[in-house]
Design an enzyme around this catalytic site. Sequence first.
Site, PDB file in Angstrom:
ATOM      1  N   GLU A 136       1.417  12.329  -4.347  1.00  0.00           N
ATOM      2  CA  GLU A 136       0.161  12.337  -5.090  1.00  0.00           C
ATOM      3  C   GLU A 136      -1.011  12.732  -4.200  1.00  0.00           C
ATOM      4  OE1 GLU A 136       2.672   8.966  -6.935  1.00  0.00           O
ATOM      5  OE2 GLU A 136       2.352   9.834  -4.950  1.00  0.00           O
ATOM      6  N   CYS A 138       1.899   4.402  -5.534  1.00  0.00           N
ATOM      7  CA  CYS A 138       1.682   3.214  -4.707  1.00  0.00           C
ATOM      8  C   CYS A 138       0.203   2.820  -4.790  1.00  0.00           C
ATOM      9  CB  CYS A 138       2.104   3.483  -3.261  1.00  0.00           C
ATOM     10  SG  CYS A 138       0.993   4.601  -2.359  1.00  0.00           S
ATOM     11  N   TRP A 167     -15.012   3.425  -5.026  1.00  0.00           N
ATOM     12  CA  TRP A 167     -15.694   3.722  -3.771  1.00  0.00           C
ATOM     13  C   TRP A 167     -17.104   4.251  -4.012  1.00  0.00           C
ATOM     14  CZ3 TRP A 167     -17.385   8.319  -1.478  1.00  0.00           C
ATOM     15  CH2 TRP A 167     -17.712   8.212  -0.126  1.00  0.00           C
ATOM     16  N   ARG A 195      15.895   9.966  -9.519  1.00  0.00           N
ATOM     17  CA  ARG A 195      15.315   8.621  -9.629  1.00  0.00           C
ATOM     18  C   ARG A 195      14.301   8.522 -10.742  1.00  0.00           C
ATOM     19  NH1 ARG A 195      12.603   7.131  -4.658  1.00  0.00           N
ATOM     20  NH2 ARG A 195      12.591   9.331  -4.131  1.00  0.00           N
ATOM     21  N   TYR A 218     -11.831  -1.299  -7.689  1.00  0.00           N
ATOM     22  CA  TYR A 218     -12.893  -0.979  -6.741  1.00  0.00           C
ATOM     23  C   TYR A 218     -13.103   0.522  -6.804  1.00  0.00           C
ATOM     24  CZ  TYR A 218     -15.235  -0.101  -2.285  1.00  0.00           C
ATOM     25  OH  TYR A 218     -16.113   0.308  -1.323  1.00  0.00           O
ATOM     26  N   CYS A 235      -2.278   5.411  -3.289  1.00  0.00           N
ATOM     27  CA  CYS A 235      -2.444   6.582  -4.161  1.00  0.00           C
ATOM     28  C   CYS A 235      -3.242   6.237  -5.409  1.00  0.00           C
ATOM     29  CB  CYS A 235      -1.082   7.155  -4.532  1.00  0.00           C
ATOM     30  SG  CYS A 235      -0.262   7.965  -3.143  1.00  0.00           S
ATOM     31  N   CYS A 247       1.896  10.558   0.588  1.00  0.00           N
ATOM     32  CA  CYS A 247       2.701  10.567  -0.638  1.00  0.00           C
ATOM     33  C   CYS A 247       2.461  11.874  -1.388  1.00  0.00           C
ATOM     34  CB  CYS A 247       2.297   9.404  -1.531  1.00  0.00           C
ATOM     35  SG  CYS A 247       2.579   7.769  -0.824  1.00  0.00           S
TER      36      CYS A 247
END
Length: 151
Positions: free
Chosen positions: A58, A90, A143, A84, A141, A93, A56
């Site tokens: 991003e 998403c 990492w 758009r 979450y 991302c 994507c």
Amino acid sequence: MTTRTDDVDHELVRAAAEVARTRCRGDNHTMAAAARARDGRIVTAVNAYHFTGGPCAELVLIGAAAAQGVYELETVVAVGDRDRGVVPPCGRCRQALLDYYPELRIIVGGGEGEGEGEGQGQGQGQGLRAVPVAELLPSTYVWADHQLDAE
């Protein structure tokens, strides 16, 4: 609950919209992203669509920023081609942006983090808001919080 803010970086939205309008051509590049670096610079990128799951805009933006020596981003926005307008990131991302930049703010449309198009009057500030990336992920979450310390 998402925090509504009035600190939308409209110059950043315009930069992403300009890249979407001028660089997104055909089916391979359909989204543009722009980020405001902590030093004020704007970094832009486009997605690299591929049926195998190309990155994507991003995610390309993270690499483009690093390639330009930018390692601290404050705000990110993504804009779709063909007017758009602003499109929220998403899930993949959102997680990657949170992991790289935990304090990052994301510009989204006015409705529950869903995009509201620049072409429909949203890109000039109506209904846009900047929210912390963590607020776009339920039960966040992180990492880095789950890595064992090197001994």
